[in-house]
Structure formats: C-alpha cells, structure tokens
Design an enzyme around this catalytic site. Structure first.
Site, short mmCIF file in Angstrom:
data_model
loop_
_atom_site.label_atom_id
_atom_site.label_comp_id
_atom_site.label_asym_id
_atom_site.label_seq_id
_atom_site.Cartn_x
_atom_site.Cartn_y
_atom_site.Cartn_z
N ASP A 102 0.85 -1.20 0.00
CA ASP A 102 0.00 0.00 0.00
C ASP A 102 0.88 1.25 0.00
OD1 ASP A 102 -1.99 2.02 0.60
OD2 ASP A 102 -3.26 0.39 1.32
N ASP B 41 -0.95 -0.20 -4.88
CA ASP B 41 -2.23 0.42 -5.27
C ASP B 41 -2.02 1.85 -5.76
OD1 ASP B 41 -1.49 1.21 -2.72
OD2 ASP B 41 -3.45 0.81 -1.81
N HIS B 42 -1.04 2.53 -5.17
CA HIS B 42 -0.70 3.90 -5.55
C HIS B 42 0.60 4.25 -4.86
CE1 HIS B 42 -1.84 4.97 -1.48
NE2 HIS B 42 -2.99 4.33 -1.66
N ASP C 251 2.17 2.61 3.42
CA ASP C 251 1.42 3.85 3.24
C ASP C 251 1.45 4.69 4.51
OD1 ASP C 251 -0.69 5.49 1.76
OD2 ASP C 251 -1.85 4.88 3.52
N THR D 116 -8.38 -2.06 1.03
CA THR D 116 -7.68 -2.94 0.08
C THR D 116 -8.21 -4.36 0.14
OG1 THR D 116 -5.72 -1.55 0.33
CG2 THR D 116 -5.41 -3.71 -0.71
N GLU E 115 -1.40 -8.11 1.76
CA GLU E 115 -1.18 -6.66 1.70
C GLU E 115 -0.29 -6.20 2.84
OE1 GLU E 115 -3.50 -2.38 2.18
OE2 GLU E 115 -4.10 -4.12 3.35
N SER F 64 -6.91 3.91 -1.89
CA SER F 64 -6.74 2.45 -1.87
C SER F 64 -8.01 1.74 -2.30
CB SER F 64 -6.35 1.98 -0.47
OG SER F 64 -5.08 2.46 -0.15
N HIS G 233 3.03 8.46 4.80
CA HIS G 233 2.28 9.68 5.19
C HIS G 233 3.03 10.41 6.30
CE1 HIS G 233 -1.48 9.50 2.95
NE2 HIS G 233 -1.60 8.21 3.20
#
Ligand SMILES: [Zn+2]
Length: 390
Positions: free
Chosen positions: A56, A323-324, A281, A153, A276, A100, A285
């Site tokens: 993620d 996912d990104h 992620d 997700t 996952e 997500s 952040h």
C-alpha cells in the site's frame, strides 16, 4: 498539481491522460485489453493459483530506498529476482490520484470506480471480484494484511460497499463472502457493538463455521478451514515496534496461509491469496524513512515465502504490485531519502511477476484494471460482472 475532479468528465480525464502517455504507452485505451484467444492458457490440468502482494503506497522510490538499505545489510530484494516487471497506471474513475479503495477495486474487478468505493463500480453496482470468481469456480481463497482486514484494500476483494469507512458493514460482507482464510487486524469491527441489536460479525463468522484465533500461538496451531485470525483491534504496529507474541509478521501469516491452502483440507484445489502490507502507506504519510524502508522489507520477506512456494509448485503466478504511490519518495545522491508529498500521488507504481501468464505483464506500462482481467484469464475465470443477489 493538476487534480481533476468530477465536474470534468472522467472520460475527458482519461482521454487527456492517454494523450499525455501515448508515446510511452501506446496500448493506452479505454476499453478492455485486446487479448486474443490464442494467448489464453491451455485449459488442461488444474487451474493455476495466484499469490498477489500489494504494497500500500509503494512507489518506485520506496523500492529503491529499500534496495539500498538491503544492499548495505548485505542482501538483495527478493522482488529483484522476479523475471518480469512493469509500471502500473493508477488513476481512478474521476481523479488522477486514487485512494486504496478505488485502486483495489480496479485490481480486483477490472472496473475503474470512485475513490472510497469498495467492490462496486462507478454507478455503485456491486461487481464480482477475482476472489469471488475463484471461490465460485471451486478454488480456495485467502486475505492477509497487517492493516485492518476490513480496510479498503482487502475489503475490495470480497465486499461491496460505497463507503470505505463502513468497516462494520465490510466485516459482515467479508463473512458472507467467506474466504477460507482471513488474517489481519480490525477486531474492533467484528466485535459486538452496544449500539446495535444486530449480530456481530464475529458471531456470524462462528455460525458460518470459522474458527477464530487472536494470537500467534493460535495462528500456528489452528489447522481447520475456514480460519479467521484477528491479531489487532485496528492496524498492526509497525514491524519495527511489533510484539512478536501478539502480532505475527506478514511472512509468518503468508506462510501459514499457504500451508492451509495447500494442506489436506485443500484437496488439491487451486487458490487465490492476497497479501497486503498496509503500513508502507502509513509510514510514508508520516515521512518516517526508517519504518517505510522496514515495511518494504517486511513485504519483500513475505514475497520470499510466496516465491519459495511458487518455485517448487510451478503452476502458481506471483504478482507484486502497489495500489498507488504515497509520498513521492526520492533517493538523493548522498543516500538521503526525500519525500515530495505527504499524500498519495499520481506516479506510476511498480509491478513484478513470475509464473504462468507472466509474459502478459511484460509491457512498458499497464492499467490497474488490466491486472484483474489478466489474473482472471490466467486462472480461467471471469471478473467484473454485476453481482447477482442470492
Ligand atoms: Zn494513504
């Protein structure tokens, strides 16, 4: 930063993006990928299994930072041993920058959707996921994460709701879809709620035959399917801060899932396993370089477990994807890591593939929706149809 919102039609946004990437990616198109009948795998023998890893928020910069850290520790990344690599376009239905939920829905169903939608298309229509299609065809299925299993997700592979925040609803939907194995956090979303008269998802799970485990010891000893392992109230702690008695590693959960999916109870059926790492992620952040790198390595360790199985069971496709991107991570000449954003970005993300159908990913770049369709074709099932109510 360009950020297209709904007033500009998604079609226009797509055309604009296709135009901008046309030189680099001539296959950019609006419809389904043109996959010829000849390129389909022979329908002989058991259907292939798929182990799909999602990092993620894991962009190319994250991988590069982890690669450098691994080299300094005298090792290399397992993903670098995989023979096929590509780049994934991640835009969602109406935004250049996906979340997500929309990204996982695209990879699970082949449909672009609105950010925050989980397993439903842009019209809010529930659409079949790769996990549901494999289950329908008689295969075994599993979801593994170090975030809440009710998160966007994992949710997008087995639930259909139009708001990723509705995690109690996602918990109930997961139990209804009934994957054979679910390991993750998110116990709070399964627990009885004082304000609800309804049955809790944990009660429903037990009625549906799930054994529920909540410790690493339970993870290791439980050997019946279906199995629900909930090891944290919400997300796990970062790997660097983990209590190894309470929370298993991603590699431990992956290994146990594969053992259960291929053990006696499996009776030789194929499987779809999603693993996952939700915490790449979270660390990105927070611009926490140390934890970001250790979470990429945590995922890479789980990939090692998957690849080890796949290399001795050749009918297994292993995919590693994101996912990104989160944070626009950049490695500077002096070895420092710089974050260019504190949020998700529109950057293309890495994909690695090994196993049956790997050549289908051997392209310069690929849309996230094509991942769902290619997995489905390799396994011999269909995704993305409207879900028929039981
Ligand atoms: Zn995020």
């Amino acid at each position: 930063m360009i950020r297209l919102r709904k007033p500009i039609s998604a079609l226009f946004a797509l055309i604009l993006l296709c135009a901008t990437v046309l030189l680099a990616a001539p296959e950019c198109r609006l419809g389904s990928p043109r996959l010829s009948a000849e390129s389909r795998p022979e329908a002989q023998g058991p259907a292939p299994s798929v182990i799909m890893f999602i990092g993620d928020g894991m962009g190319f910069g994250h991988i590069e930072a982890a690669r450098v850290a691994a080299a300094a520790a005298g090792r290399s990344l397992t993903v670098d041993s995989m023979p096929v690599r590509s780049r994934v376009r991640t835009l969602s239905y109406a935004d250049y920058i996906t979340d997500s939920a929309a990204a996982a829905t695209a990879m699970a169903t082949g449909h672009k959707t609105i950010n925050s939608f989980v397993g439903v298309d842009s019209e809010m229509q529930p659409v079949t996921t790769i996990l549901e299609a494999v289950r329908e065809a008689g295969g075994l299925t599993a979801l593994v994460t170090n975030g809440a299993i009710t998160g966007a997700t994992t949710g997008a592979f087995a639930a259909h709701v139009d708001d990723r925040q509705s995690e109690h609803e996602i918990a109930a939907a997961l139990v209804s879809t009934r994957p054979d194995v679910m390991f993750g956090g998110g116990y709070a979303n399964f627990a009885p709620s004082l304000s609800e008269n309804e049955e809790s998802a944990i009660e429903r799970a037990m009625q549906a035959g799930y054994r529920v485990v909540r410790t690493v010891e339970g993870l290791v000893s439980a050997s019946t399917l279906p199995l629900l392992g909930l090891f944290a109230e919400a997300d796990f702690r970062f790997a660097a801060d983990r209590d190894p008695v309470a929370e298993p590693s991603l590699a431990q959960m992956t290994a146990r899932a594969i053992e259960l999916l291929t053990g006696e109870a499996a009776m030789g059926r194929n499987f779809f396993l999603l693993v996952e790492n939700d915490l790449i992620d979270a660390a990105s952040h927070e611009h926490d370089v140390e934890r970001m790198v250790s979470e990429v390595l945590e995922l890479d360790d789980a990939v090692s477990v998957g690849l080890e199985f796949a290399r001795s069971h050749r009918n297994t496709l292993v995919l590693v994807v994101a996912d990104h991107d989160t944070g626009a991570v950049e490695l500077l000449a002096d070895g420092q890591v710089r974050f260019g954003s504190d949020d998700h970005t529109a950057q293309l993300v890495p994909l690695f593939a090994e196993g049956p159908g790997q050549e289908r990913f051997s392209v310069d770049s690929i849309d996230n929706t094509e991942i769902a369709r290619i997995m489905a074709e390799v396994i011999g099932v269909k995704v993305g149809d409207p879900v028929v109510a039981p």
